[in-house]
Scaffold this active site. Structure first.
Site, PDB file in Angstrom:
ATOM      1  N   ASP A  24     -20.159   0.216  -5.210  1.00 37.41           N
ATOM      2  CA  ASP A  24     -20.872   0.890  -6.299  1.00 37.41           C
ATOM      3  C   ASP A  24     -22.013   0.028  -6.825  1.00 37.41           C
ATOM      4  O   ASP A  24     -22.897   0.517  -7.523  1.00 37.41           O
ATOM      5  CB  ASP A  24     -19.920   1.196  -7.465  1.00 37.41           C
ATOM      6  CG  ASP A  24     -18.937   2.298  -7.108  1.00 37.41           C
ATOM      7  OD1 ASP A  24     -19.246   3.084  -6.196  1.00 37.41           O
ATOM      8  OD2 ASP A  24     -17.881   2.369  -7.746  1.00 37.41           O
ATOM      9  N   ASP A  59     -16.953   1.208 -10.221  1.00 35.33           N
ATOM     10  CA  ASP A  59     -15.959   0.148 -10.291  1.00 35.33           C
ATOM     11  C   ASP A  59     -15.849  -0.676  -9.008  1.00 35.33           C
ATOM     12  O   ASP A  59     -15.510  -1.833  -9.038  1.00 35.33           O
ATOM     13  CB  ASP A  59     -14.587   0.712 -10.678  1.00 35.33           C
ATOM     14  CG  ASP A  59     -14.192   1.897  -9.807  1.00 35.33           C
ATOM     15  OD1 ASP A  59     -14.860   2.132  -8.779  1.00 35.33           O
ATOM     16  OD2 ASP A  59     -13.219   2.583 -10.158  1.00 35.33           O
ATOM     17  N   ASP A  85     -17.584   8.481 -13.324  1.00 32.23           N
ATOM     18  CA  ASP A  85     -16.385   8.567 -12.491  1.00 32.23           C
ATOM     19  C   ASP A  85     -15.405   9.524 -13.136  1.00 32.23           C
ATOM     20  O   ASP A  85     -15.426   9.696 -14.347  1.00 32.23           O
ATOM     21  CB  ASP A  85     -15.683   7.207 -12.460  1.00 32.23           C
ATOM     22  CG  ASP A  85     -16.343   6.253 -11.496  1.00 32.23           C
ATOM     23  OD1 ASP A  85     -17.222   6.700 -10.766  1.00 32.23           O
ATOM     24  OD2 ASP A  85     -15.943   5.079 -11.494  1.00 32.23           O
TER      25      ASP A  85
HETATM   26 MG    MG Z   1     -11.007   5.524  -7.500  1.00 34.35          MG
END
Ligand code: MG
Ligand code: ADP
Length: 890
Positions: free
Chosen positions: A617, A613, A314
């Site tokens: 996901d 998160d 990410d």
């Molecule tokens: Mg975000």
């Protein structure tokens, strides 16, 4: 409910909460039950090596050697105890990690909204939860939107159930209590505000917690390989022992002596310390990773991390700091700048470097951004803190800097409905009542999504198309851009649909900066050096992603390719894999794309680690070889799907975890390369003795008797090998390529090493035995001569192990170039030498082990011969390095 629990919509007072915490105790579940110590000990005997030893003990007993059998059996039992204790410690270490990852719940306390540790919740607390959250206690729903919960933990049902505030019949089953959320369940969609009715053991989950069973046994691919190896080894050892027995018998050994010879061989060549030391090495890795902020949830991931080739990470909050600040405001055709940093609402508006009073268009923009927003900014004890997503907090701060109070604005425009921000849609919509007969719709989100729903720009004659140029400009400097728009709607409704939103008025753009995380840049460089591919996967704008990618050193320059999530949809997995392997930055990626990305990369034999998160996901995290969830920002849904949880959400911790994974794997290899060849050497010495040595007076001459071999294998072997589990990482750990997947554990190198070290040890032991026996034969006491010769052989083997241990501290570097680290190795050596001195010189030990005191000259000779292992192994390492210099460099 609110009345019954004597609470209010603003929650409990701090005083009342403290009183209730006293009364109800902390909100914790009883620890899940572990396997009982007895089960653990019994389990140690599943190991075939232990069974062969027990069998040997039995044989020794049947053939009348009481001492031998007692010692063998007690050694097996002690070893099983050590193994069980180690497993227990490993299990405890993993359990203890549960509490390391903080678990917070948004709670009203004393009129403030605070992030409270879930363990401190008490009945009567008013809490807020959002999708992906794990319900921390039993909660009565007061207000809910689109709420669905997965009650798998409670009812075993994996289909989400609808939840709403409407009361239900008093006596219905758990599954039908739709106005209740139960502890341990997970919110699949929606958000809720509710009041805690039961905590800890009083919750429905607490009542059945006794049923939750033991933590799984550590089981990793490497361990499975090793178990397999153990079985093979046992078969071979049994076969060789049987042949040996036959040869001995044919050579005229008495039956009893022939059995003893076979038993000695079995005891000698079984690397007994292996299972316990592996468990120790894994436990050490778990603890070290935790110290570096990576919590291991599944043991196999430690090894997998060592062979990971691609990390998909990410951006926001992992590669960047995740603390956003609004820097640019674009409204009515002008681009303004906003100064100040952090959450403190101090800063001024500037246009072309001149401060000015905020014009109405700008105020309109920040007002809307603060109202279509769930974040809260509050001043407590002199510091400003925010609750909510960093993006939204930044917008509230910006409003506050311009004198707009978000709370007052939200009161002025009561919210009737919300479509929350979602990584797939990339916008948030709210519906508000306002004076007059029209309702106000506010929307904020990714500019492409918003602009296409607008038909004009507020306060200026600006083409909508040119707005996107401003967006590109802001994004190119690494800013996250949020567009805000408003629309009016006739009538009074309490429901909004995203499809209705057309023909809105664009209020403006807000550019947010989020600087790269200071630890991310060196961590990325280190991963690149280690042959890992780092891919940034973000929902942000391509230009933003590219600019941050350049800042982070992920891509060389601004011409670098950026792959858009939507492109994934047109490609077949193979094409996608090729594209994905060549690109470093992926923008406007939706959670579903992450799954496709992982799958595609895996088709080309990559070992993929993926971070995540959100709720959506979870599938990608499960599919990845190593799923990594965020400890702070991550939802419970993501955490539960992950193999590893990052306590600090920071990419640096991923790099650290990779390093620890590699180190652990190396240490396991070191253990193997120490234990297996030395066991071979001992076995070989016995084998040669039985086959080739003369029989004197009907008693076969053996270089080592079973009891002595047990001494070498169980006492000194264990003390020497355990310290390897703490061995430091070798300097080149992060400079070599990842281990190839499926690379055999016992490659050529280990086999050559076994032969080399085995033959050398056996030859030295037997050579010195013969020399000493020859020397002492002149003595009247032939028994003493034999004792001395055997002691000499045992001493040589122990010393050779000591020297070889130093060679095993590194897989490929010669001992002569190693630094002096890992004090536990020295401790192990000193302990071994002390124990062996007792073996040689203490009279009771001499009686038990049939040993005899050696003179200085003999000790020196034995040490010198044993030391031959140092140059021999160095040459072997040197040749191996030359054969494949890259991999084995260092
Ligand atoms: Mg975000
Ligand atoms: P990342 O993968 O970097 O976490 P997100 O999925 O959070 O990205 O955000 C993607 C885009 O959605 C951002 O570029 C921004 O334009 C928009 N966005 C992010 N957060 C919000 C929010 N709370 N409300 C509206 N839009 C948002």
């Amino acid at each position: 409910m609110i009345v019954a629990l004597d609470t209010s919509h603003d929650g409990l007072s701090i005083y009342e909460a403290a009183v209730r915490l006293q009364r109800h105790g902390r909100n914790l579940l009883a620890r899940t039950r572990r396997a009982s110590p007895i089960t653990l000990v019994v389990r140690q005997f599943e190991n075939p090596l232990a069974l062969v030893l027990l069998g040997s003990g039995l044989l020794a007993y049947l053939f009348g050697s009481g001492t031998d059998s007692v010692v063998i059996v007690s050694v097996v039992i002690v070893n099983a105890l050590i193994g069980a204790v180690q497993e227990l410690r490993a299990a405890k270490a993993i359990e203890a990690l549960d509490s390391v990852v903080p678990d917070f719940t948004t709670t009203y306390r004393g009129g403030f909204l605070v992030q409270l540790s879930s363990a401190d919740l008490v009945p009567g607390d008013m809490i807020m939860l959002e999708r992906g959250a794990r319900v921390p206690a039993d909660v009565r729903v007061c207000f809910a939107r689109n709420l669905q919960a997965v009650e798998l933990a409670l009812t075993g049902e994996s289909v989400p159930v609808d939840k709403d505030p409407d009361p239900v019949e008093e006596r219905c089953s758990l599954g039908d209590r739709r106005c209740m959320l139960f502890s341990g369940t997970i919110l699949a969609t929606g958000s809720v505000r509710g009041v805690v009715v039961a905590t800890g053991a009083a919750t429905e989950l607490g009542k059945i917690a006794k049923l939750i069973q033991t933590a799984a046994r550590p089981d990793t691919p490497l361990m499975r390989d090793l178990v397999q190896f153990g079985k093979r080894l046992t078969q071979i050892i049994c076969a060789v022992a049987a042949i040996l027995f036959y040869i001995a018998y044919r050579r005229g050994f008495p039956l009893y002596e022939a059995v003893r010879a076979a038993v000695s061989l079995a005891c000698a060549s079984i690397p007994v310390a292996l299972p316990a030391t592996i468990t120790i090495a894994l436990a050490v890795a778990v603890r070290r990773m935790a110290a570096r902020n990576a919590i291991v949830r599944t043991l196999p991931s430690i090894e997998t991390l060592g062979s990971t080739t691609i990390i998909c990470s990410d951006k926001t909050g992992t590669l960047t700091l995740g603390e956003m600040t609004a820097r640019r405001l674009w409204a009515s055709g002008h681009l303004f700048e906003l100064t100040g940093s952090g959450y403190a609402p101090a800063g001024e508006l500037r246009l072309r470097d001149r401060a000015l009073e905020p014009p109405e268009a700008v105020l309109e923009l920040v007002r809307a951004a603060a109202v279509c927003n769930d974040a809260i900014l509050q001043l407590s004890w002199g510091t400003w803190s925010g609750v909510g997503s960093p993006t939204e907090i930044a917008l509230v701060v910006a409003a506050r800097k311009l004198g707009v109070d978000f709370a007052a604005e939200r009161n002025r425009l009561p919210r009737r409905d919300t479509i929350p921000f979602d990584a797939t849609t990339r916008y948030m919509i709210t519906l508000h009542d306002q004076p007059g007969d029209e309702q106000l719709v506010l929307v904020k989100g990714a500019p492409e999504e918003i602009v296409k729903r607008c038909n004009r720009v507020a306060g200026a004659e600006v083409e909508l198309a040119s707005v996107l140029e401003v967006v590109d400009l802001l994004a190119a400097s690494g800013m996250r851009v949020i567009a805000v728009a408003a629309a009016h709607r006739a009538g009074l409704s309490s429901h909004i649909d995203a499809a209705e939103l057309q023909g809105a008025e664009l209020l403006g753009l807000i550019g947010l900066v989020d600087p790269p995380h200071p630890e991310a840049i060196p961590a990325i460089a280190s991963c690149h050096g280690a042959g890992l591919n780092i891919k940034m996967v973000t929902g942000d704008h391509p230009a933003t992603a590219r600019a941050i990618g350049v800042d982070l050193g992920l891509v060389p320059d601004r011409d670098a390719q950026v792959v858009i999530g939507a492109e994934f949809e047109q490609l077949r997995p193979r094409q996608l894999a090729r594209l994905a392997e060549s690109a470093e930055v992926f923008a406007r990626v939706e959670p579903e794309h992450k799954l496709r990305l992982v799958e595609a990369l895996q088709t080309r034999n990559n070992v993929v680690a993926m971070t995540g998160d959100g709720v959506n996901d979870a599938p990608a995290l499960r599919q990845a070889d190593v799923g990594i969830a965020m400890g702070r920002r991550g939802t419970a849904a993501a955490r539960e799907a992950a193999d590893i949880i990052l306590v600090d959400d920071n990419f640096g911790s991923i790099a650290a975890a990779v390093e620890e994974g590699r180190r652990c794997f190396d240490n396991l290899m070191k253990l193997l390369i120490f234990l297996v060849p030395t066991a071979m050497g001992q076995g070989l010495a016995i084998l040669i003795g039985v086959i080739a040595f003369p029989i004197v007076d009907g008693v076969p001459l053996l270089p080592i008797i079973p009891l002595q071999i047990l001494w070498v294998n169980f006492v000194t072997g264990v003390t020497l090998s355990v310290p390897l589990a703490w061995e430091r990482a070798n300097a080149n750990l992060m400079q070599r390529a990842p281990r190839a997947r499926g690379q055999p554990l016992f490659g050529r190198e280990l086999i050559v090493r076994c032969v080399l070290v085995g033959v050398l040890m056996a030859a030295s032991a037997i050579g010195l035995f013969l020399w000493q026996y020859d020397e002492a034969r002149g003595l009247a006491d032939t028994d003493l001569a034999l004792r001395k010769a055997q002691t000499m052989a045992v001493t040589t083997i122990v010393l050779a192990q000591v020297f070889y241990l130093f060679q095993c501290r590194s897989l490929h570097t010669s001992v002569f170039r190693l630094e002096v680290t890992n004090p536990s190795v020295y401790l192990g050596v000193v302990a071994t030498l002390a124990m062996h001195a007792a073996f040689v010189y203490a009279p009771p030990m001499q009686d038990l082990f049939h040993s005899a005191a050696l003179g200085i000259e003999e000790l020196v000779l034995s040490a010198a011969t044993a030391a031959l292992v140092l140059p021999a192994v160095s040459i072997h390492k040197w040749r191996a390095r030359r054969a494949s210099p890259e991999e084995r460099a260092g």
